[in-house]
Design a protein around this motif. Structure first.
Motif, PDB file in Angstrom:
ATOM      1  N   HIS A  73      17.767  35.907  53.721  1.00  0.00           N
ATOM      2  CA  HIS A  73      17.324  36.948  53.008  1.00  0.00           C
ATOM      3  C   HIS A  73      17.925  38.036  53.150  1.00  0.00           C
ATOM      4  O   HIS A  73      18.475  38.474  54.023  1.00  0.00           O
ATOM      5  CB  HIS A  73      15.713  37.018  53.497  1.00  0.00           C
ATOM      6  CG  HIS A  73      14.734  35.886  53.235  1.00  0.00           C
ATOM      7  ND1 HIS A  73      14.774  34.981  54.214  1.00  0.00           N
ATOM      8  CD2 HIS A  73      13.944  35.393  52.275  1.00  0.00           C
ATOM      9  CE1 HIS A  73      13.920  33.888  53.625  1.00  0.00           C
ATOM     10  NE2 HIS A  73      13.607  34.196  52.679  1.00  0.00           N
ATOM     11  N   GLU A  74      17.666  38.919  52.047  1.00  0.00           N
ATOM     12  CA  GLU A  74      18.167  40.249  51.798  1.00  0.00           C
ATOM     13  C   GLU A  74      17.274  41.257  51.093  1.00  0.00           C
ATOM     14  O   GLU A  74      16.771  40.931  49.944  1.00  0.00           O
ATOM     15  CB  GLU A  74      19.375  40.073  51.223  1.00  0.00           C
ATOM     16  CG  GLU A  74      20.519  41.521  50.799  1.00  0.00           C
ATOM     17  CD  GLU A  74      21.861  41.093  50.008  1.00  0.00           C
ATOM     18  OE1 GLU A  74      22.595  40.840  50.588  1.00  0.00           O
ATOM     19  OE2 GLU A  74      21.534  40.962  48.777  1.00  0.00           O
ATOM     20  N   PHE A  75      17.171  42.402  51.543  1.00  0.00           N
ATOM     21  CA  PHE A  75      16.519  43.405  50.523  1.00  0.00           C
ATOM     22  C   PHE A  75      17.098  44.735  50.527  1.00  0.00           C
ATOM     23  O   PHE A  75      17.835  45.467  51.328  1.00  0.00           O
ATOM     24  CB  PHE A  75      15.140  43.864  51.856  1.00  0.00           C
ATOM     25  CG  PHE A  75      14.284  44.904  51.057  1.00  0.00           C
ATOM     26  CD1 PHE A  75      13.534  44.587  50.081  1.00  0.00           C
ATOM     27  CD2 PHE A  75      14.501  46.529  51.612  1.00  0.00           C
ATOM     28  CE1 PHE A  75      12.674  45.739  49.477  1.00  0.00           C
ATOM     29  CE2 PHE A  75      13.637  47.292  51.008  1.00  0.00           C
ATOM     30  CZ  PHE A  75      12.758  46.874  49.646  1.00  0.00           C
ATOM     31  N   GLY A  76      17.125  44.977  49.104  1.00  0.00           N
ATOM     32  CA  GLY A  76      18.179  46.113  48.745  1.00  0.00           C
ATOM     33  C   GLY A  76      17.201  47.438  48.230  1.00  0.00           C
ATOM     34  O   GLY A  76      16.222  47.072  47.517  1.00  0.00           O
ATOM     35  N   THR A  77      17.609  48.425  48.666  1.00  0.00           N
ATOM     36  CA  THR A  77      17.160  49.761  47.956  1.00  0.00           C
ATOM     37  C   THR A  77      18.327  50.313  47.104  1.00  0.00           C
ATOM     38  O   THR A  77      19.374  50.707  47.719  1.00  0.00           O
ATOM     39  CB  THR A  77      16.734  50.666  48.846  1.00  0.00           C
ATOM     40  OG1 THR A  77      15.472  50.294  49.811  1.00  0.00           O
ATOM     41  CG2 THR A  77      16.219  52.023  48.347  1.00  0.00           C
ATOM     42  N   SER A  78      18.084  50.230  45.766  1.00  0.00           N
ATOM     43  CA  SER A  78      19.337  50.608  45.041  1.00  0.00           C
ATOM     44  C   SER A  78      18.981  51.868  44.295  1.00  0.00           C
ATOM     45  O   SER A  78      17.894  52.056  43.593  1.00  0.00           O
ATOM     46  CB  SER A  78      19.786  49.641  44.189  1.00  0.00           C
ATOM     47  OG  SER A  78      20.250  48.352  44.698  1.00  0.00           O
ATOM     48  N   VAL A  79      19.839  52.890  44.053  1.00  0.00           N
ATOM     49  CA  VAL A  79      19.547  53.879  43.088  1.00  0.00           C
ATOM     50  C   VAL A  79      20.491  53.767  42.002  1.00  0.00           C
ATOM     51  O   VAL A  79      21.794  53.814  42.009  1.00  0.00           O
ATOM     52  CB  VAL A  79      19.839  55.278  43.791  1.00  0.00           C
ATOM     53  CG1 VAL A  79      19.629  56.444  42.910  1.00  0.00           C
ATOM     54  CG2 VAL A  79      18.728  55.428  45.053  1.00  0.00           C
TER      55      VAL A  79
END
Length: 238
Positions: A73-79
């Protein structure tokens, strides 16, 4: 030309890295552009101001099921940011924008080493609790501190983007900003406006999300049943 190779934990990865099956849950938010810029100033990149004073932040949970980096699993915060040197503004600027990845927690050591070594992604170890059903929810914790909980309501079967896309991500590690191109194919897409309930925890990552005005209503959320991806090598841009 000979394909490049990387040795990670004794395993040789030949580029491009392939993800043969994954699932995705995504929420897109409109946030204060100045707050987003302060968050990513260290990268040297400029946020894409798609409306006056507004930027786009994407929160995304991926479950990689079959791929060269294993299951995780992977959680990304992208701008969303402009390409280097561009100061484009307005809704059309999003068409050429890339995703600067500010957070990328994962739950397996192999992908952590690969992500940080090959692409300079900000991967850290984390714990995920996932609840699946008609609706979908998960909790993300790092060092036993809650970062975020998100609950997704089931969307309708329509898409806002093409089935196949080529995109760019950006990362910054050890003083170097990198660009990585990738391609993906999305099948089984469900979308809705809003559709997400979010709760922030006490971890420092959560405080960074709060600095963007989160939690708040999402502009749009989506789920994808079948994701296929290929990632090339990262290119240093500064």
């Amino acid at each position: 030309m000979t394909a490049s190779q990387h040795t990670i934990a004794g395993t040789v990865l030949t580029m491009p890295v392939r993800i043969r099956k994954a699932t995705q849950h995504m929420a897109m938010f409109s946030v204060d552009a100045d707050a987003a810029q302060r968050l990513i100033d260290y990268s040297g990149l400029q946020v894409c101001r798609y409306l006056p004073g507004r930027a786009v932040v994407v929160l995304m949970l991926m479950h990689y099921i079959d791929g060269d980096l294993g299951q995780y699993h992977e959680f990304g915060t992208s701008v969303m940011v402009n390409p280097p040197g561009s100061r484009a503004k307005g809704p059309r600027a999003l068409q050429s924008a890339g995703a600067f990845i500010h957070h990328l927690p994962v739950d397996q050591a192999f992908t952590l080493e690969a992500g940080t070594t090959i692409w300079g992604y900000p991967k850290v170890m984390a714990d995920f609790t996932v609840r699946e059903g008609r609706d979908f929810s998960f909790d993300l914790s790092i060092d036993r501190q809650l970062v975020v909980s998100m609950d997704f309501r089931r969307g309708l079967p329509f898409r806002l983007t093409p089935r196949q896309q080529s995109q760019r991500t950006y990362s910054h590690r050890d003083g170097v900003t990198r660009e990585t191109s990738f391609e993906h194919t999305l099948d089984g897409v469900r979308t809705r406006f809003g559709g997400v309930h979010m709760r922030l925890g006490d971890h420092p990552y959560a405080k960074e999300l709060a600095s963007l005005g989160l939690p708040k209503r999402a502009m749009v959320s989506s789920s994808v049943d079948e994701v296929q991806m290929t990632f090339g090598d990262a290119q240093e841009i500064s």
